[in-house]
Design an enzyme around this catalytic site. Structure first.
Site, PDB file in Angstrom:
ATOM      1  CG  ASP A 176     136.774  -2.524 -18.869  1.00  0.00           C
ATOM      2  OD1 ASP A 176     137.965  -2.619 -19.237  1.00  0.00           O
ATOM      3  OD2 ASP A 176     136.423  -2.386 -17.685  1.00  0.00           O
ATOM      4  CB  VAL A 177     140.542  -3.989 -23.199  1.00  0.00           C
ATOM      5  CG1 VAL A 177     140.157  -3.354 -24.521  1.00  0.00           C
ATOM      6  CG2 VAL A 177     141.398  -3.071 -22.352  1.00  0.00           C
ATOM      7  CB  SER A 226     155.408   2.372 -24.713  1.00  0.00           C
ATOM      8  OG  SER A 226     156.079   3.529 -24.211  1.00  0.00           O
ATOM      9  CE1 TYR A 246     151.759   3.265 -20.682  1.00  0.00           C
ATOM     10  CE2 TYR A 246     154.043   3.737 -21.229  1.00  0.00           C
ATOM     11  CZ  TYR A 246     152.720   3.655 -21.607  1.00  0.00           C
ATOM     12  OH  TYR A 246     152.352   3.946 -22.894  1.00  0.00           O
ATOM     13  CE1 TYR A 299     160.196  10.716 -28.146  1.00  0.00           C
ATOM     14  CE2 TYR A 299     160.289  12.120 -26.194  1.00  0.00           C
ATOM     15  CZ  TYR A 299     159.907  10.948 -26.812  1.00  0.00           C
ATOM     16  OH  TYR A 299     159.236   9.991 -26.105  1.00  0.00           O
TER      17      TYR A 299
HETATM   18  C1  1HS Z   1     153.405   6.971 -22.629  1.00  0.00           C
HETATM   19  C2  1HS Z   1     154.220   6.712 -23.810  1.00  0.00           C
HETATM   20  O1  1HS Z   1     154.198   5.387 -24.130  1.00  0.00           O
HETATM   21  C3  1HS Z   1     155.623   7.205 -23.730  1.00  0.00           C
HETATM   22  S1  1HS Z   1     156.543   6.705 -22.315  1.00  0.00           S
HETATM   23  C4  1HS Z   1     157.404   8.206 -21.945  1.00  0.00           C
HETATM   24  C5  1HS Z   1     158.599   8.437 -22.804  1.00  0.00           C
HETATM   25  S2  1HS Z   1     159.321   9.948 -22.606  1.00  0.00           S
HETATM   26  O2  1HS Z   1     158.726  10.952 -23.492  1.00  0.00           O
HETATM   27  O3  1HS Z   1     159.268  10.373 -21.234  1.00  0.00           O
HETATM   28  O4  1HS Z   1     160.713   9.759 -22.983  1.00  0.00           O
END
Ligand code: 1HS
Length: 260
Positions: free
Chosen positions: A69-70, A146, A159, A220
């Protein structure tokens, strides 16, 4: 090797990948092994770690599975000690393990916030600290950022904050570790279709995964989500000597999502 990626970019190297039981981590572990690395497959789920290690062995690669577990400093120290005993050192660490967390600041639960910070940010610190005791000069640390660390994502407060912290930590580590010639870089993927993403995609589609996927793909420019192997390719580039003048770099790998 039978996967068509046979090479030797990591010949004789030892690579540790956290969260390697599935998703991007599994793809990277397989890719590193296909390029000649001995790979320590770390995952909180022992069975998942073993599954990835077995897949590597099936392709004549070298791997050990370690359940850790990190969020546990002791578990990570034990894990890295085992890598040292079995493989004799560590050249590459991919801090891939992560969790998502949903909710805007108005509704986010404190426990979810803490978990998100603990796994994504503290986990990166703890795994790096444990690995650095055994890392030789000239190694490479790859952190998992991310696009959420670069731009705001709706309902993703904890997040976004956690990934922003991972990006800042990457730049900081790059400075401190430069004298040891250990390079530290961060990959910022756009959404990749992995187990981690399913709850978010489902929520975005009001419970309908396909609808959530369709909505997300609209963000995207490239017209699709990423595949784990496409992030693993970037991780391989950062792991090997091809990126020898790169440290503290932030590599967006997002099908144009943050270019808009
Ligand atoms: C979870 C991952 O790091 C991506 S964050 C969500 C990005 S998006 O697809 O909602 O633009």
């Amino acid at each position: 090797m039978t996967n068509g990626h046979h090479g030797s970019a990591l010949f004789g190297k030892v690579a540790v990948v956290t969260g390697a039981g599935s998703g991007i981590g599994a793809a990277a572990a397989l890719r590193f092994a296909a390029e000649g690395a001995s790979v320590a497959v770390i995952d909180i789920r022992a069975e998942a770690a073993q599954e990835t290690a077995d897949r590597i062995a099936k392709e004549q690669g070298q791997a050990i599975a370690i359940a850790a577990d990190v969020s546990s400093a002791a578990a990570l120290e034990e894990a890295m000690d085992r890598v040292m005993r079995e493989f004799g050192g560590i050249d590459v660490l991919y801090n891939n393990a992560g969790v998502d967390s949903s909710g805007s600041v108005s509704v986010a639960e404190e426990a979810d916030w803490d978990r998100c910070m603990t796994i994504n940010v503290k986990g990166t610190f703890l795994a790096s600290r444990a690995a650095l005791r055994h890392m030789d000069d000239g190694g490479s640390i790859i952190n998992q950022g991310s696009v959420a660390g670069l731009v705001g994502i709706p309902n993703f407060a904890a997040y976004c904050a956690a990934k922003g912290a991972v990006i800042a930590l990457t730049r900081q580590m790059a400075i401190d570790l430069a004298p040891r010639r250990i390079r530290v870089n961060v990959i910022c993927p756009g959404t990749v279709y992995t187990p981690l993403m399913e709850p978010m995609l489902r929520a975005r589609g009001d419970g309908d995964l396909e609808a959530g996927l369709a909505k997300t793909i609209l963000k995207y420019p490239i017209g699709r989500l990423g595949a784990p192997e496409e992030i693993a390719n970037v991780a391989l580039f950062l792991a090997c000597g091809q990126s020898s003048f790169m440290t503290g770099s932030v590599l967006t790998t997002d099908g144009g999502m943050t270019a808009q």
